[in-house]
Design a protein around this motif. Structure first.
Motif, short mmCIF file in Angstrom:
data_model
loop_
_atom_site.label_atom_id
_atom_site.label_comp_id
_atom_site.label_asym_id
_atom_site.label_seq_id
_atom_site.Cartn_x
_atom_site.Cartn_y
_atom_site.Cartn_z
N THR A 290 0.84 -1.20 0.00
CA THR A 290 0.00 0.00 0.00
C THR A 290 0.87 1.25 0.00
N VAL A 291 0.64 2.13 -0.97
CA VAL A 291 1.36 3.39 -1.07
C VAL A 291 0.39 4.51 -0.67
N THR A 292 0.82 5.37 0.24
CA THR A 292 -0.01 6.49 0.68
C THR A 292 0.70 7.81 0.40
N LEU A 293 0.01 8.70 -0.27
CA LEU A 293 0.52 10.05 -0.55
C LEU A 293 -0.10 11.01 0.46
N LYS A 294 0.74 11.84 1.06
CA LYS A 294 0.28 12.87 1.99
C LYS A 294 0.58 14.24 1.39
N VAL A 295 -0.41 15.10 1.38
CA VAL A 295 -0.26 16.45 0.83
C VAL A 295 -0.76 17.46 1.86
N LYS A 296 0.08 18.44 2.19
CA LYS A 296 -0.35 19.54 3.06
C LYS A 296 -0.34 20.81 2.22
N PHE A 297 -1.50 21.46 2.16
CA PHE A 297 -1.63 22.65 1.33
C PHE A 297 -1.20 23.91 2.08
N THR A 309 -1.84 -2.62 -4.02
CA THR A 309 -1.62 -3.57 -5.12
C THR A 309 -1.91 -4.98 -4.63
N SER A 310 -2.06 -5.89 -5.56
CA SER A 310 -2.36 -7.29 -5.18
C SER A 310 -1.14 -7.99 -4.58
N GLY A 311 0.04 -7.53 -4.97
CA GLY A 311 1.27 -8.11 -4.44
C GLY A 311 2.20 -7.02 -3.94
N ALA A 312 3.36 -7.43 -3.49
CA ALA A 312 4.32 -6.47 -2.93
C ALA A 312 4.85 -5.52 -4.00
N ILE A 313 5.05 -4.25 -3.62
CA ILE A 313 5.69 -3.28 -4.50
C ILE A 313 7.11 -3.75 -4.78
N ALA A 317 11.00 2.32 -8.51
CA ALA A 317 10.32 2.85 -9.70
C ALA A 317 8.81 2.64 -9.60
N GLU A 318 8.37 1.46 -9.17
CA GLU A 318 6.94 1.19 -9.01
C GLU A 318 6.36 2.03 -7.88
N PHE A 319 7.10 2.15 -6.80
CA PHE A 319 6.69 2.95 -5.65
C PHE A 319 6.44 4.40 -6.08
N LEU A 320 7.38 4.96 -6.84
CA LEU A 320 7.25 6.34 -7.31
C LEU A 320 6.12 6.48 -8.32
N ALA A 321 5.98 5.50 -9.21
CA ALA A 321 4.93 5.58 -10.24
C ALA A 321 3.55 5.64 -9.60
N ILE A 322 3.34 4.86 -8.56
CA ILE A 322 2.05 4.88 -7.86
C ILE A 322 1.86 6.23 -7.17
N GLY A 323 2.95 6.72 -6.54
CA GLY A 323 2.87 8.02 -5.88
C GLY A 323 2.53 9.13 -6.86
N ARG A 324 3.14 9.10 -8.03
CA ARG A 324 2.85 10.13 -9.04
C ARG A 324 1.43 10.02 -9.56
N HIS A 325 0.92 8.79 -9.68
CA HIS A 325 -0.46 8.60 -10.10
C HIS A 325 -1.42 9.22 -9.08
N LEU A 326 -1.14 9.01 -7.80
CA LEU A 326 -1.98 9.59 -6.75
C LEU A 326 -1.89 11.12 -6.75
N LEU A 327 -0.68 11.64 -6.98
CA LEU A 327 -0.50 13.09 -7.03
C LEU A 327 -1.24 13.69 -8.22
N HIS A 328 -1.19 13.00 -9.34
CA HIS A 328 -1.84 13.49 -10.56
C HIS A 328 -3.33 13.70 -10.33
N GLY A 329 -3.92 12.84 -9.49
CA GLY A 329 -5.35 12.95 -9.21
C GLY A 329 -5.72 14.20 -8.43
N LEU A 330 -4.73 14.88 -7.87
CA LEU A 330 -4.98 16.11 -7.10
C LEU A 330 -4.63 17.37 -7.89
N LEU A 331 -4.10 17.19 -9.08
CA LEU A 331 -3.67 18.34 -9.90
C LEU A 331 -4.75 18.72 -10.90
N PRO A 332 -4.79 20.01 -11.32
CA PRO A 332 -3.92 21.10 -10.86
C PRO A 332 -4.36 21.62 -9.49
N VAL A 333 -3.47 22.32 -8.82
CA VAL A 333 -3.79 22.87 -7.50
C VAL A 333 -3.92 24.39 -7.61
#
Length: 362
Positions: A290-297, A309-313, A317-333
């Motif tokens: 489980t990857v968790t992104l924290k954002v403080k505005f 994910t269904s299995g271990a990260i 590279a996979e860890f960052l890719a998931i983090g960027r995907h989560l961040l993208h869902g909050l953009l633009p700010v």
């Protein structure tokens, strides 16, 4: 006093911290690296996971972007991490600890707390035990370790950093208050650069300055952390050494000097944070799903987003890719972002995660 009205027993705590562990292992195993500035990590991408003392003389340190490290030290030699080797050396070191006490709380591959209030060899003197452990680490691994000896974990950890590298520092109950009073607050565990700067603006530079403030004042300015700062300034820490403490999550976060708005800037900072967090994951010898992104505005509103994910990260590279995907869902700010954090949870020890499941081909 304890519950029976008897004087509380003074603990004997040792904090052992290996000196520039990853880089020192590389210098030990490769004679050509000895005496040279060495950084463990990626040269063209990512962050410095560890730096030798020769590199630190140029201002190179862990979590620094590799490009910045190269600018500060053009002769810096980058070495790819060998975590399998680091884990094996760590097991050697922990075996040495276990000869003296079963009460061992590893913090990472290269540091641990030991409670030697009652030691297995009946030595009875924590300083002597620390000296023997350091000597054996040097003899059996070819590496050096620094140690702090005191009556609680907070002071033992501070002491281990006092005479690095290859040093020993002892803080007795009589010395505790004076030792803390003389230290800059930025040395305290839990006081990062942002908090240290905030304290400085309030006139708090040393432990003595911190101790001069009341609990109510500290809580008014620092919230729930105020109680911790109040105890720390007095050298108080009643946490026990907890053997085999399980990790619930491993991660990293960063507060920016200037609030960020642009997607490219946020993505670049997230890459740095992911690199630092993944180095901690490697040191903790765990895997997670489980990857968790924290954002403080800008207005201090905090938002978290998580993905499992269904299995271990598998890797950074996979860890960052998931983090960027989560961040993208909050953009633009519309408002700036002052903090980003990335955490891995749903953890299992590497050995357990690596076990093949029955019925599957190996």
């Amino acid at each position: 006093m304890n519950d029976a009205g008897e004087p509380a027993r003074v603990r004997k705590i040792i904090h052992v911290d290996m000196d520039a562990f990853y880089a020192s292992v590389e210098q030990r195993d490769n004679p050509h690296l000895r005496g040279r500035p060495v950084a463990v990590g990626g040269m063209h991408r990512g962050v410095v996971a560890a730096a030798s003392y020769e590199a630190r003389a140029y201002g190179v340190h862990s979590a620094m972007p590799s490009v910045t490290a190269m600018r500060r030290c053009p002769d810096l030699v980058f070495v790819k991490p060998r975590f399998d080797v680091y884990r094996e050396v760590s097991r050697q070191i922990r075996a040495i600890f276990a000869d003296y006490t079963p009460h061992i709380e590893p913090l990472s591959l290269d540091e641990a707390y030991l409670d030697v209030t009652e030691d297995l060899r009946g030595i009875g003197i924590a300083t002597t035990i620390a000296e023997q452990i350091r000597a054996r680490i040097r003899s059996e691994t070819g590496l050096t370790a620094s140690a702090g000896v005191s009556y609680n974990k907070f002071l033992a950890k501070l002491a281990s950093d006092q005479n690095k590298p290859d040093g020993l520092c002892v803080v007795t109950p009589r010395q505790g208050l004076a030792f803390v009073a003389a230290l800059p607050v930025k040395r305290f565990h839990g006081v990062g650069p942002v908090t240290a700067a905030r304290m400085a603006r309030l006139g708090i530079e040393t432990g003595a300055d911190l101790r001069a403030q009341s609990l109510a004042w500290l809580e008014a300015h620092f919230g729930r952390s105020g109680g911790y700062y109040h105890r720390a300034a007095r050298g108080e820490d009643d946490r026990p050494v907890r053997a085999d403490r399980p990790y619930k999550s491993v991660g990293a976060e960063r507060t920016f000097d200037t609030d960020l708005v642009e997607a490219a800037d946020l993505s670049a900072e997230l890459a740095r944070i992911a690199g630092y967090a993944w180095a901690r994951v490697e040191r903790a010898e765990v895997s997670g799903r489980t990857v968790t992104l924290k954002v403080k505005f800008q207005d201090f509103r905090i938002v978290t987003r998580a993905h499992s994910t269904s299995g271990a990260i598998q890797d950074e590279a996979e860890f960052l890719a998931i983090g960027r995907h989560l961040l993208h869902g909050l953009l633009p700010v519309e408002r700036g972002i002052r903090l980003l954090g990335l955490t891995l949870s749903g953890l299992k020890p590497l050995e357990e995660a690596a076990m093949p499941q029955l019925g599957l081909p190996i």
